[in-house]
Design a protein around this motif. Structure first.
Motif, PDB file in Angstrom:
ATOM      1  N   SER A 183    -110.116 -53.050 -22.511  1.00 17.42           N
ATOM      2  CA  SER A 183    -108.821 -53.474 -21.976  1.00 17.42           C
ATOM      3  C   SER A 183    -108.088 -54.293 -23.031  1.00 17.42           C
ATOM      4  CB  SER A 183    -109.022 -54.292 -20.694  1.00 17.42           C
ATOM      5  OG  SER A 183    -109.849 -55.421 -20.939  1.00 17.42           O
ATOM      6  N   GLU A 184    -106.910 -54.791 -22.683  1.00 18.04           N
ATOM      7  CA  GLU A 184    -106.091 -55.531 -23.648  1.00 18.04           C
ATOM      8  C   GLU A 184    -106.832 -56.765 -24.170  1.00 18.04           C
ATOM      9  OE1 GLU A 184    -105.717 -57.107 -19.689  1.00 18.04           O
ATOM     10  OE2 GLU A 184    -105.146 -55.107 -20.391  1.00 18.04           O
ATOM     11  N   LYS A 185    -106.568 -57.134 -25.430  1.00 16.40           N
ATOM     12  CA  LYS A 185    -107.277 -58.256 -26.044  1.00 16.40           C
ATOM     13  C   LYS A 185    -106.901 -59.588 -25.407  1.00 16.40           C
ATOM     14  CE  LYS A 185    -108.241 -56.365 -30.658  1.00 16.40           C
ATOM     15  NZ  LYS A 185    -107.919 -54.965 -30.341  1.00 16.40           N
ATOM     16  N   ASP A 186    -105.626 -59.748 -25.053  1.00 18.39           N
ATOM     17  CA  ASP A 186    -105.169 -60.998 -24.453  1.00 18.39           C
ATOM     18  C   ASP A 186    -104.525 -60.703 -23.107  1.00 18.39           C
ATOM     19  OD1 ASP A 186    -104.224 -63.448 -23.750  1.00 18.39           O
ATOM     20  OD2 ASP A 186    -102.880 -63.702 -25.467  1.00 18.39           O
ATOM     21  N   PRO A 187    -105.301 -60.759 -22.016  1.00 18.13           N
ATOM     22  CA  PRO A 187    -104.761 -60.395 -20.698  1.00 18.13           C
ATOM     23  C   PRO A 187    -103.652 -61.321 -20.209  1.00 18.13           C
ATOM     24  CG  PRO A 187    -106.972 -61.315 -20.492  1.00 18.13           C
ATOM     25  CD  PRO A 187    -106.730 -61.097 -21.951  1.00 18.13           C
ATOM     26  N   SER A 188    -103.537 -62.504 -20.808  1.00 16.99           N
ATOM     27  CA  SER A 188    -102.478 -63.417 -20.372  1.00 16.99           C
ATOM     28  C   SER A 188    -101.096 -62.927 -20.767  1.00 16.99           C
ATOM     29  CB  SER A 188    -102.714 -64.817 -20.949  1.00 16.99           C
ATOM     30  OG  SER A 188    -102.564 -64.819 -22.361  1.00 16.99           O
ATOM     31  N   THR A 189    -101.025 -61.866 -21.568  1.00 12.61           N
ATOM     32  CA  THR A 189     -99.733 -61.327 -22.008  1.00 12.61           C
ATOM     33  C   THR A 189     -99.329 -60.067 -21.254  1.00 12.61           C
ATOM     34  OG1 THR A 189    -100.745 -59.964 -23.753  1.00 12.61           O
ATOM     35  CG2 THR A 189    -100.156 -62.236 -24.322  1.00 12.61           C
ATOM     36  N   THR A 190    -100.099 -59.650 -20.269  1.00 21.01           N
ATOM     37  CA  THR A 190     -99.762 -58.410 -19.562  1.00 21.01           C
ATOM     38  C   THR A 190     -98.467 -58.568 -18.776  1.00 21.01           C
ATOM     39  OG1 THR A 190    -101.050 -58.980 -17.585  1.00 21.01           O
ATOM     40  CG2 THR A 190    -102.193 -57.771 -19.344  1.00 21.01           C
ATOM     41  N   TYR A 249    -110.283 -65.223  -8.245  1.00 21.37           N
ATOM     42  CA  TYR A 249    -111.693 -65.074  -8.617  1.00 21.37           C
ATOM     43  C   TYR A 249    -111.880 -63.914  -9.588  1.00 21.37           C
ATOM     44  CZ  TYR A 249    -113.756 -61.073  -5.966  1.00 21.37           C
ATOM     45  OH  TYR A 249    -114.129 -59.835  -5.511  1.00 21.37           O
ATOM     46  N   ARG A 250    -111.032 -62.883  -9.488  1.00 21.53           N
ATOM     47  CA  ARG A 250    -111.161 -61.790 -10.457  1.00 21.53           C
ATOM     48  C   ARG A 250    -110.562 -62.172 -11.811  1.00 21.53           C
ATOM     49  NH1 ARG A 250    -110.608 -58.216  -5.884  1.00 21.53           N
ATOM     50  NH2 ARG A 250    -112.662 -57.312  -5.496  1.00 21.53           N
ATOM     51  N   GLN A 251    -109.589 -63.057 -11.813  1.00 21.30           N
ATOM     52  CA  GLN A 251    -109.115 -63.563 -13.096  1.00 21.30           C
ATOM     53  C   GLN A 251    -110.234 -64.328 -13.798  1.00 21.30           C
ATOM     54  OE1 GLN A 251    -105.494 -65.608 -11.849  1.00 21.30           O
ATOM     55  NE2 GLN A 251    -104.242 -63.988 -12.738  1.00 21.30           N
ATOM     56  N   LYS A 252    -110.996 -65.091 -13.018  1.00 19.82           N
ATOM     57  CA  LYS A 252    -112.143 -65.796 -13.607  1.00 19.82           C
ATOM     58  C   LYS A 252    -113.193 -64.790 -14.086  1.00 19.82           C
ATOM     59  CE  LYS A 252    -115.613 -69.380 -12.787  1.00 19.82           C
ATOM     60  NZ  LYS A 252    -116.155 -70.392 -11.842  1.00 19.82           N
ATOM     61  N   LEU A 253    -113.426 -63.735 -13.322  1.00 26.10           N
ATOM     62  CA  LEU A 253    -114.371 -62.699 -13.714  1.00 26.10           C
ATOM     63  C   LEU A 253    -113.960 -62.077 -15.040  1.00 26.10           C
ATOM     64  CD1 LEU A 253    -116.768 -60.766 -13.049  1.00 26.10           C
ATOM     65  CD2 LEU A 253    -115.131 -59.351 -11.815  1.00 26.10           C
ATOM     66  N   VAL A 254    -112.667 -61.779 -15.178  1.00 28.42           N
ATOM     67  CA  VAL A 254    -112.159 -61.214 -16.431  1.00 28.42           C
ATOM     68  C   VAL A 254    -112.357 -62.196 -17.578  1.00 28.42           C
ATOM     69  CG1 VAL A 254    -110.048 -60.517 -17.639  1.00 28.42           C
ATOM     70  CG2 VAL A 254    -110.514 -59.636 -15.344  1.00 28.42           C
ATOM     71  N   ASP A 255    -112.086 -63.474 -17.329  1.00 32.42           N
ATOM     72  CA  ASP A 255    -112.247 -64.481 -18.381  1.00 32.42           C
ATOM     73  C   ASP A 255    -113.696 -64.617 -18.826  1.00 32.42           C
ATOM     74  OD1 ASP A 255    -109.595 -65.102 -18.750  1.00 32.42           O
ATOM     75  OD2 ASP A 255    -109.595 -66.784 -17.340  1.00 32.42           O
ATOM     76  N   ARG A 301    -114.579 -61.542 -21.010  1.00 29.19           N
ATOM     77  CA  ARG A 301    -114.024 -61.531 -22.363  1.00 29.19           C
ATOM     78  C   ARG A 301    -114.434 -62.761 -23.180  1.00 29.19           C
ATOM     79  NH1 ARG A 301    -108.688 -63.913 -23.206  1.00 29.19           N
ATOM     80  NH2 ARG A 301    -108.063 -65.198 -21.431  1.00 29.19           N
ATOM     81  N   GLY A 302    -115.261 -63.640 -22.577  1.00 32.65           N
ATOM     82  CA  GLY A 302    -115.763 -64.789 -23.294  1.00 32.65           C
ATOM     83  C   GLY A 302    -114.847 -65.990 -23.311  1.00 32.65           C
ATOM     84  N   ALA A 303    -113.790 -65.980 -22.496  1.00 31.00           N
ATOM     85  CA  ALA A 303    -112.882 -67.119 -22.425  1.00 31.00           C
ATOM     86  C   ALA A 303    -113.433 -68.225 -21.541  1.00 31.00           C
ATOM     87  CB  ALA A 303    -111.513 -66.670 -21.899  1.00 31.00           C
ATOM     88  N   GLN A 304    -114.405 -67.896 -20.681  1.00 30.08           N
ATOM     89  CA  GLN A 304    -115.128 -68.891 -19.896  1.00 30.08           C
ATOM     90  C   GLN A 304    -116.620 -68.612 -20.031  1.00 30.08           C
ATOM     91  OE1 GLN A 304    -114.055 -70.110 -15.928  1.00 30.08           O
ATOM     92  NE2 GLN A 304    -111.981 -69.276 -16.100  1.00 30.08           N
ATOM     93  N   ASP A 305    -117.423 -69.658 -19.914  1.00 32.44           N
ATOM     94  CA  ASP A 305    -118.867 -69.498 -19.973  1.00 32.44           C
ATOM     95  C   ASP A 305    -119.377 -68.857 -18.686  1.00 32.44           C
ATOM     96  OD1 ASP A 305    -118.982 -70.674 -22.479  1.00 32.44           O
ATOM     97  OD2 ASP A 305    -119.320 -72.695 -21.657  1.00 32.44           O
TER      98      ASP A 305
END
Length: 439
Positions: free
Chosen positions: A251-258, A403-409, A412-416
């Motif tokens: 998927s996109e590298k930076d989902p915050s830009t979708t 919760y799915r935004q957290k799952l995505v993070d 992609r390694g943006a959250q532990d």
């Protein structure tokens, strides 16, 4: 849907508390919104609140009203298109002024419908006539009628998938991921687009509950300490697939830009290969293809990649349900609009959606599903109230993006964290909440 928005985080929690606060506004009359025996019996000015700001702004809703007036000339219909529909309507529901007809906001608890909306008829009567009526049924009465329904699956660009050498629908999540990897290797397209930033597209993944296990009552079966994310269950399969897409770099590298509006053109031009959405989106993506000068027929729709007994299953779920405000001074006119819009307007067909009216045919947007014998399942809503109570108490949000935004993070390694720990935590919170409030 063209301008659909959702609330997230603390704003949504505040909105839910705001709506809950409305319940102390006094006794509920219980007066029904009865269809007029004669068109002349319906009169007055009614206000219809809608999330479809696009259809208000381009004049489409006025055209519907003009057709309605050919039958009901004494009713004047005015529209209010609200960009942040959920947020604005929930605030207005602290007062008596939230229109005559409105789409039932998602955060209003099902068991509270009689406090805000006029009954439209018995569950037995309306259930025979309309799909999805049990979604708005409380105590044997129905408080809303669906504008339309949607099948759930994946929008995809057929030309891109063909270029990657894929001609058959994947039959397992693993095959689906392998196909996305082939798209990445053999084309210039982004295999998958999450629409992470707008948030609400992530909620559509929950509409596949039941498609995985081919069980129309799968959502009802969440009403208890049942560990919904256990291995083999719908939610484990659904969320594991989303995790796998993102963790695999597909998927996109930076989902915050979708960007939702931009994504329509991206899939139409073949820059994006795949998105998880309801079938309502097919017409919007094909319109984007026409605008882009590409072939609208390249926009396809495939079921969730699981088969039972050799066949795919697709759950049919209700979109927004139109209701009549309990405070409306023109309930007969309001009910006339709801019935006409559901049965006579042609709105579901124009949207390529599943009609609420059982006697109406399936839309041609689902021809691929029909031709390939995909089994349609009308999702049972018999225990939605109980499921929502547990969901709210657990503070998870099956129909919210958080919760799915957290799952995505995490993916992609943006959250532990890990997928296993994340799903186990969801199960624990769900089961504890179910034990607290009962099933």
């Amino acid at each position: 849907m063209g301008k659909k928005r959702s609330l997230t985080g603390t704003l949504l929690a505040a909105a839910i508390m705001t709506v809950a606060g409305c319940s102390g506004q006094g006794a509920v009359s219980g007066e029904a919104a009865t269809a007029p025996a004669d068109p002349a019996d319906a009169s007055g000015t009614i206000t219809v609140l809608t999330h479809r700001t696009d259809l208000v702004q381009n004049g489409t809703m006025k055209k519907y009203a003009a057709e309605f007036n050919k039958i009901y000339p004494e009713v004047k219909v005015e529209f209010e298109g609200l960009t942040d529909y959920e947020g604005e309507v929930k605030i207005r529901m602290n007062t008596d002024d939230y229109g005559d007809v409105l789409m039932i906001p998602a955060a209003v608890a099902k068991n509270d419908y009689p406090k805000f909306f006029a009954p439209l008829g018995s569950a037995a009567e309306l259930g025979d006539k309309y799909r999805f009526s049990d979604k708005a049924e409380v105590g044997g009465k129905v408080y809303g009628i669906s504008t339309f329904g949607t099948a759930n699956g994946f929008l995809y660009n057929k030309a891109v998938w063909r270029k990657a050498g894929i001609t058959d629908w994947p039959t397992t999540p693993r095959e689906f991921l392998d196909d996305l990897k082939a798209i990445e290797a053999r084309t210039d397209a982004l295999p998958y687009y999450t629409n992470f930033k707008d948030g609400w597209p992530l909620t559509s993944w929950s509409n596949n509950i039941g498609s995985v296990t081919c069980d129309a009552e799968a959502n009802d079966k969440l009403a208890g300490p049942v560990s919904p994310w256990k291995r083999g269950g719908d939610l484990h399969t659904v969320d594991s697939l989303l995790y796998g897409i993102v963790a695999g770099g597909l998927s996109e590298k930076d989902p915050s830009t979708t960007n939702w509006e931009a994504s329509k053109g991206m899939i139409a031009r073949g820059e994006v290969a795949t998105m998880q959405l309801g079938s309502w989106a097919i017409t919007q993506m094909r319109a984007a293809a026409e605008k882009a000068g590409t072939d609208p027929d390249d926009i396809g729709f495939m079921p969730f990649p699981v088969r039972k007994g050799g066949k795919y299953c697709a759950v049919l779920a209700s979109d927004y349900q139109q209701a009549v405000s309990v405070h409306s001074g023109h309930k007969t006119a309001a009910r006339a609009w709801v019935d006409w819009f559901t049965e006579k307007s042609g709105f579901p067909a124009k949207e390529g959606a599943v009609p609420a009216l059982r006697s109406a045919p399936m839309p041609d947007t689902l021809d691929d599903f029909v031709d390939n014998d995909v089994t349609f399942l009308e999702r049972s809503e018999a225990r939605t109230g109980a499921v929502n109570d547990i969901d709210n108490a657990a503070e998870i949000g099956l129909n919210k993006p958080d919760y799915r935004q957290k799952l995505v993070d995490i993916a992609r390694g943006a959250q532990d964290g890990s997928l296993e720990d994340f799903l186990a935590d969801l199960d624990q919170r769900w089961n504890e909440a179910a034990g607290t409030i009962g099933s």
